[in-house]
Design an enzyme around this catalytic site. Structure first.
Site: not given
Length: 292
Positions: A2-3
């Site tokens: 996840p960013e």
């Protein structure tokens, strides 16, 4: 992994349930995730009130009273979900197999009891305890650059960091000491919006006097815009990312170049085709025609 937009989406989803609640009990279903869980973790947080939920780069921060913070990283497959006895079945469907429910926050609110459950099939995520007043000393935070959502990121700052660099522009933007939390997907998208090639020398967007040129001004705005758009869309549901209510983010449906190799460039009048190259072991997607 996840960013930043995905982690910010998680933070916003958890905040209404967790902020102001008291941790009645912390249930640990295994002793470790990627790393061992903090020593005496459950006792350390028991009966402490959650003051606020924050985020630094790709890390979720659960701030407790008495100067204590739970630092959480989702790793490759970590997710949180919210359940209570009355609403879990209808409003917060189970997002993952329960055998991967490793950490459960049993919370007490004015409205009653609820559970916030951390699920992580691959166990690449982790949780650590740290003093809130000393967060800047946490090893992963010590040299982080400014957030792409904050006022500290502007074209003048970027000019100072990129001046004289022959490193490819994409690689410079992925450097977490330059911008915190900016990852591969959103760098590709921001460079496309700014019509800049990921292969260009980073210093080429800075004037000889060290000022940002027009391209860098547009790039700075493109970075801020693509992050804001991704947060508004709930992030990008690639592989394992899921929101706290079990729903998926949908920014991936708006990708202009990322993961669109062979597709038509979406720049009006361009006529180019999205290409994929490898830079520093990672895939880069861009349009060779309009990104110069």
């Amino acid at each position: 992994m996840p960013e930043l937009p995905e982690v910010e989406t998680v933070r916003r989803g958890l905040a209404p349930a967790m902020e102001g609640a008291v941790i009645a009990r912390l249930e640990l279903n295994r002793p470790d995730l990627r790393f061992p869980l903090p020593e005496n973790f459950a006792n350390a947080v028991n009966e402490r009130r959650i003051v606020s939920l924050g985020r630094r780069a790709k890390y979720l921060l659960i701030d407790l009273e008495d100067d204590l913070t739970v630092i959480s990283h989702l790793g490759m497959s970590g997710s949180f979900r919210i359940e209570n006895d009355a609403l879990a079945e209808f409003h917060h469907p189970r997002s993952k197999d329960q055998k991967h429910d490793h950490v459960v926050f049993h919370l007490r609110q004015n409205e009653g009891l609820l559970r916030v459950i951390y699920n992580d099939p691959r166990r690449f995520g982790f949780m650590q305890l740290w003093k809130r007043s000393e967060l800047d000393l946490y090893p992963a935070f010590a040299e982080l650059g400014p957030e792409p959502t904050g006022n500290a990121l502007d074209a003048d700052y970027l000019a100072a960091r990129l001046a004289g660099k022959n490193q490819p522009l994409k690689g410079a933007l992925l450097d977490q000491t330059v911008i915190a939390g900016l990852g591969n997907i959103y760098v590709c998208e921001a460079l496309w919006r700014a019509h800049l090639s990921p292969k260009r020398a980073a210093g080429s967007v800075v004037t000889k006097t060290g000022r940002p040129n027009k391209e860098l001004v547009l790039l700075n705005q493109s970075i801020r815009d693509v992050i804001a758009d991704a947060i508004a869309a709930g992030g990008s549901s690639l592989r394992d990312h899921i929101q706290t209510d079990g729903s998926l983010g949908y920014f991936q449906h708006s990708f202009s170049v990322y993961d669109r190799e062979g597709g038509a460039c979406r720049t009006l009048g361009c006529g180019g085709t999205v290409a994929r190259i490898t830079q520093a072991g990672r895939s880069t997607f861009y349009c060779p025609v309009c990104q110069k």
